[in-house]
Enzyme design. Structure first.
Site, PDB file in Angstrom:
ATOM      1  N   GLY A  14       0.823  -1.215   0.000  1.00  0.00           N
ATOM      2  CA  GLY A  14       0.000   0.000   0.000  1.00  0.00           C
ATOM      3  C   GLY A  14       0.852   1.259   0.000  1.00  0.00           C
ATOM      4  CB  SER A  41       2.595  -4.871   6.663  1.00  0.00           C
ATOM      5  OG  SER A  41       3.336  -4.693   7.837  1.00  0.00           O
ATOM      6  CB  ILE A  44       6.463  -3.630   6.344  1.00  0.00           C
ATOM      7  CG1 ILE A  44       6.556  -5.050   6.905  1.00  0.00           C
ATOM      8  CG2 ILE A  44       7.488  -3.420   5.236  1.00  0.00           C
ATOM      9  CD1 ILE A  44       6.255  -6.151   5.917  1.00  0.00           C
ATOM     10  CB  VAL A  47      10.063   3.619  -0.060  1.00  0.00           C
ATOM     11  CG1 VAL A  47       9.409   4.568  -1.022  1.00  0.00           C
ATOM     12  CG2 VAL A  47      11.551   3.736  -0.184  1.00  0.00           C
ATOM     13  CE  LYS A  80      10.008  18.342 -11.804  1.00  0.00           C
ATOM     14  NZ  LYS A  80      10.285  16.909 -11.691  1.00  0.00           N
ATOM     15  N   PRO A  98      13.325  22.053 -18.941  1.00  0.00           N
ATOM     16  CG  PRO A  98      12.910  23.402 -20.815  1.00  0.00           C
ATOM     17  CD  PRO A  98      13.955  22.493 -20.217  1.00  0.00           C
ATOM     18  CB  VAL A 187       2.390 -11.320   2.734  1.00  0.00           C
ATOM     19  CG1 VAL A 187       2.555 -12.621   1.969  1.00  0.00           C
ATOM     20  CG2 VAL A 187       1.164 -10.565   2.271  1.00  0.00           C
ATOM     21  CG  LEU A 335      10.122   1.530  -5.039  1.00  0.00           C
ATOM     22  CD1 LEU A 335      10.297   1.896  -3.570  1.00  0.00           C
ATOM     23  CD2 LEU A 335      11.144   2.269  -5.893  1.00  0.00           C
ATOM     24  CE1 TYR A 433      17.330   5.639 -27.703  1.00  0.00           C
ATOM     25  CE2 TYR A 433      16.920   7.119 -25.898  1.00  0.00           C
ATOM     26  CZ  TYR A 433      17.733   6.242 -26.544  1.00  0.00           C
ATOM     27  OH  TYR A 433      18.936   5.967 -26.010  1.00  0.00           O
TER      28      TYR A 433
HETATM   29  C1  LIG Z   1      15.524   8.049  -2.519  1.00  0.00           C
HETATM   30  C2  LIG Z   1      14.302   7.947  -3.369  1.00  0.00           C
HETATM   31  C3  LIG Z   1      13.739   9.106  -3.910  1.00  0.00           C
HETATM   32  C4  LIG Z   1      12.624   9.018  -4.747  1.00  0.00           C
HETATM   33  N1  LIG Z   1      12.123  10.149  -5.324  1.00  0.00           N
HETATM   34  C5  LIG Z   1      11.145  10.038  -6.252  1.00  0.00           C
HETATM   35  C6  LIG Z   1      10.653  11.162  -6.945  1.00  0.00           C
HETATM   36  O1  LIG Z   1      11.042  12.300  -6.701  1.00  0.00           O
HETATM   37  N2  LIG Z   1       9.712  10.964  -7.888  1.00  0.00           N
HETATM   38  C7  LIG Z   1       9.232   9.722  -8.201  1.00  0.00           C
HETATM   39  O2  LIG Z   1       8.409   9.590  -9.100  1.00  0.00           O
HETATM   40  N3  LIG Z   1       9.625   8.654  -7.497  1.00  0.00           N
HETATM   41  C8  LIG Z   1      10.577   8.781  -6.564  1.00  0.00           C
HETATM   42  N4  LIG Z   1      10.999   7.681  -5.878  1.00  0.00           N
HETATM   43  C9  LIG Z   1      10.336   6.417  -6.078  1.00  0.00           C
HETATM   44  C10 LIG Z   1       9.057   6.375  -5.298  1.00  0.00           C
HETATM   45  O3  LIG Z   1       9.323   6.617  -3.941  1.00  0.00           O
HETATM   46  C11 LIG Z   1       8.442   4.993  -5.453  1.00  0.00           C
HETATM   47  O4  LIG Z   1       8.390   4.659  -6.802  1.00  0.00           O
HETATM   48  C12 LIG Z   1       7.062   4.974  -4.951  1.00  0.00           C
HETATM   49  O5  LIG Z   1       7.006   5.459  -3.660  1.00  0.00           O
HETATM   50  C13 LIG Z   1       6.498   3.587  -5.019  1.00  0.00           C
HETATM   51  O6  LIG Z   1       6.971   2.790  -4.002  1.00  0.00           O
HETATM   52  P1  LIG Z   1       6.264   1.393  -3.835  1.00  0.00           P
HETATM   53  O7  LIG Z   1       4.822   1.624  -3.567  1.00  0.00           O
HETATM   54  O8  LIG Z   1       6.642   0.542  -4.974  1.00  0.00           O
HETATM   55  O9  LIG Z   1       6.984   0.764  -2.557  1.00  0.00           O
HETATM   56  P2  LIG Z   1       6.874   1.106  -1.006  1.00  0.00           P
HETATM   57  O10 LIG Z   1       6.589   2.526  -0.750  1.00  0.00           O
HETATM   58  O11 LIG Z   1       8.096   0.517  -0.384  1.00  0.00           O
HETATM   59  O12 LIG Z   1       5.613   0.289  -0.499  1.00  0.00           O
HETATM   60  C14 LIG Z   1       5.676  -1.099  -0.288  1.00  0.00           C
HETATM   61  C15 LIG Z   1       4.402  -1.571   0.366  1.00  0.00           C
HETATM   62  O13 LIG Z   1       4.442  -2.987   0.484  1.00  0.00           O
HETATM   63  C16 LIG Z   1       4.067  -3.355   1.796  1.00  0.00           C
HETATM   64  N5  LIG Z   1       4.698  -4.632   2.126  1.00  0.00           N
HETATM   65  C17 LIG Z   1       5.979  -5.004   1.943  1.00  0.00           C
HETATM   66  N6  LIG Z   1       6.178  -6.257   2.416  1.00  0.00           N
HETATM   67  C18 LIG Z   1       4.981  -6.683   2.874  1.00  0.00           C
HETATM   68  C19 LIG Z   1       4.537  -7.868   3.492  1.00  0.00           C
HETATM   69  N7  LIG Z   1       5.361  -8.893   3.765  1.00  0.00           N
HETATM   70  N8  LIG Z   1       3.255  -7.958   3.863  1.00  0.00           N
HETATM   71  C20 LIG Z   1       2.386  -6.931   3.648  1.00  0.00           C
HETATM   72  N9  LIG Z   1       2.758  -5.787   3.062  1.00  0.00           N
HETATM   73  C21 LIG Z   1       4.038  -5.658   2.700  1.00  0.00           C
HETATM   74  C22 LIG Z   1       4.560  -2.201   2.656  1.00  0.00           C
HETATM   75  O14 LIG Z   1       3.911  -2.176   3.899  1.00  0.00           O
HETATM   76  C23 LIG Z   1       4.181  -1.029   1.769  1.00  0.00           C
HETATM   77  O15 LIG Z   1       2.809  -0.729   1.944  1.00  0.00           O
HETATM   78  C24 LIG Z   1      12.068   7.757  -5.006  1.00  0.00           C
HETATM   79  C25 LIG Z   1      12.594   6.614  -4.408  1.00  0.00           C
HETATM   80  C26 LIG Z   1      13.698   6.692  -3.611  1.00  0.00           C
HETATM   81  C27 LIG Z   1      14.257   5.450  -2.995  1.00  0.00           C
END
Ligand SMILES: Cc1cc2nc3c(=O)[nH]c(=O)nc-3n(C[C@H](O)[C@H](O)[C@H](O)COP(=O)(O)OP(=O)(O)OC[C@H]3O[C@@H](n4cnc5c(N)ncnc54)[C@H](O)[C@@H]3O)c2cc1C
Length: 498
Positions: A14, A41, A44, A47, A80, A98, A187, A335, A433
């Site tokens: 989530g 969770s 957990i 990010v 932006k 830009p 999970v 991610l 591209y």
């Molecule tokens: C340093 C950094 C800077 C960034 N800056 C940008 C930006 O400026 N612009 C941009 O577009 N993107 C940016 N990103 C990327 C962006 O943060 C992510 O693409 C976005 O937040 C998506 O993350 P996610 O939902 O894939 O993962 P996460 O936010 O990690 O969410 C994972 C989810 O899975 C759940 N989960 C994991 N394991 C379990 C389990 N065993 N059981 C139940 N639930 C579980 C967690 O609880 C959480 O809800 C950045 C990333 C980083 C690392």
């Protein structure tokens, strides 16, 4: 005709990815036909970063029917128009990438040809002076683009800088209102069918077991299903993108509301500054092979313009992508599918793009490999295009003040990027591209901003400094007549409060 179909979708995670998927799928698939569940969770967590976007996000929000002013108020968003790159080509440099074209619309050749033939920087000043979104960004102005393509005020797009956690909460409300069932829990086990290799169900710590036909892995870097259960494998691109760590640290708002993100190159990486309405997002992306964590934190703190508001959030990553983003009955989004550093704010775009392709290729239930193959082909290309654009920022540096920058100057690059640079260096051509998200103005900005100058120009380019020069003043005039960015945001806030 077969009756097989996908009746039940389970999204694991989530974060931004999980709730973007849940919102889009619940909007596009009929709730009486498909059951959509999401497990996350709180223990957990997410990010917790990801604040800067590219203009495509507007189409995502619009496709859900989201009201822009309401969304901006709830996510503390700012507009932006560009990214400012400081110290990338050489220390002391500053150029803008830009969201819009340079020069006038409908010109015969790409503007940099006319600009260079007319004397370039010496005769006309920076190419940045010939972009309306840059004039707006510098003057901290904002207005929506004009709709008439002949109007100079139509030559740009815009994106948002927002609180990513608030965006996920916003989309959660949206998705739950459309029938998505959320389960809180961790999970702990994933059951895979020994014969088909498909995921059958997941078990939670509570003992609950959830079955589904399609699993969407949005579990973040760990790739709970795609990697831990299905061992999909990862394509490591760190030899081209050596940064592997980040520290994020929000700071107090300074009173300024620049409608652009800043990326400042440092000793072994770069720092971001993203102004939101209520605070400033800051972070330092760096290569651990060239810098230790303590030095990285010191350099980040030196960049802060306001008081730090939290403890630093430390993250580790590996540039690259999963070998198959769609594997069996699991699609990895966010991610869990791979990571490219946020230099051009592309991760949320990759989530959006994956959701769009998944909807276009939505599985029929027969699990025809052609669906997954096409999805993987297109997503691989999108990843590779962004990868190349990011590598360009490092490779096209003239810095030699640290081992990191010397490494970047000398490293090998993918053939696809080498060809693109060669075309530009030879005759100023920005070769097309397929499936590249960044179009001509983006490449123009980085090539020229980082001192790659074409040896030959398009023969149709004109030497017309006197004709071109007034455009800079005209763009500044148009920008100055627009309302201030802060004013527009405060008008939104009042409209939403009424
Ligand atoms: C340093 C950094 C800077 C960034 N800056 C940008 C930006 O400026 N612009 C941009 O577009 N993107 C940016 N990103 C990327 C962006 O943060 C992510 O693409 C976005 O937040 C998506 O993350 P996610 O939902 O894939 O993962 P996460 O936010 O990690 O969410 C994972 C989810 O899975 C759940 N989960 C994991 N394991 C379990 C389990 N065993 N059981 C139940 N639930 C579980 C967690 O609880 C959480 O809800 C950045 C990333 C980083 C690392």
């Amino acid at each position: 005709m077969s009756d097989n179909k996908v009746d039940h979708i389970l999204i694991i995670g989530g974060g931004t990815a999980g709730w973007m998927c849940a919102a889009a799928l619940s909007h596009r698939l009929r709730a009486d036909r498909v059951r959509i569940e999401l497990v996350e969770s709180e223990g957990i967590g997410t990010v917790g970063v990801g604040e800067s976007t590219i203009p495509h996000i507007r189409h995502f929000n619009a496709s859900l029917g989201i009201d822009e002013a309401d969304f901006m108020a709830r996510t503390h968003a700012t507009y932006k128009l560009a990214i400012e790159f400081r110290d990338w080509g050489r220390i002391g440099d500053s150029y803008m990438h830009p969201f819009g074209a340079f020069g006038v619309p409908g010109a015969v050749v790409d503007f940099h040809h006319d600009w260079l033939r007319s004397g370039g920087e010496t005769a006309l000043g920076s190419i940045d002076d010939y972009s309306l979104p840059i004039a707006m960004a510098r003057g901290q102005r904002f207005a929506r683009p004009a709709s008439d393509p002949r109007d100079l005020a139509s030559t740009y797009a815009y994106a948002f800088q927002f609180d990513a956690a608030a965006y996920a909460r916003y989309l959660r409300d949206f998705a739950e209102a459309r029938g998505v069932i959320r389960t809180e829990g961790r999970v702990t086990d994933v059951q895979v069918d020994g014969e088909t290799g498909h995921v059958r169900n997941v078990s939670l710590e509570s003992g609950q077991r959830i079955e589904a036909d399609l699993f969407i892995d949005c579990s973040g870097f760990r790739g709970l299903i795609t990697e831990q259960a299905l061992a999909t494998g990862y394509e490591d691109w760190s030899h081209w993108l050596p940064c592997d760590r980040a520290i994020a640290l929000p700071s107090a708002a300074t009173g300024e509301l620049p409608p652009y993100t800043r990326a400042t190159a440092l000793e072994a990486g770069w720092a971001w500054r993203i102004p939101l309405q209520h605070r400033v997002g800051n972070g330092h992306v760096y290569a651990s092979a060239f810098m230790d964590d303590e030095r990285a934190e010191t350099l980040l703190r030196d960049q802060l313009e306001g008081e730090a508001l939290a403890e630093p959030n430390r993250l580790r990553f590996l540039a690259g992508k999963r070998k198959r983003q769609w594997n069996r009955n699991c699609v990895a989004i966010g991610l869990s599918s791979g990571f490219l550093e946020p230099l051009e704010s592309t991760s949320i775009h990759l989530i959006q793009s994956a959701i769009g392709h998944l909807l276009d290729l939505f599985p029929t239930g027969e699990w025809d490999p052609a669906e997954a193959d096409e999805f993987n082909r297109v997503m691989d290309q999108e990843y590779a295009r962004i990868r190349d654009f990011l590598i360009l920022h490092y490779k096209a540096t003239q810095r030699d003040d640290t081992e990191f920058w010397r490494h970047c100057r000398e490293m090998d690059i993918p053939d696809s990027l080498a060809g693109k640079i060669e075309h530009f260096r030879e005759r100023g051509l920005i070769a097309d591209y397929e499936h590249g998200v960044f179009l001509k103005p983006s490449w123009q900005a980085v090539f020229l901003g980082q001192h790659i100058t074409p040896q030959r120009l398009d023969p149709r380019a004109v030497n017309a400094a006197a004709g071109i020069r007034p455009l800079a003043a005209e763009l500044t005039r148009i920008a100055t007549a627009m309302p201030g960015h802060a004013e527009v945001l405060s008008a939104h806030a009042h409209a939403t409060a009424d």
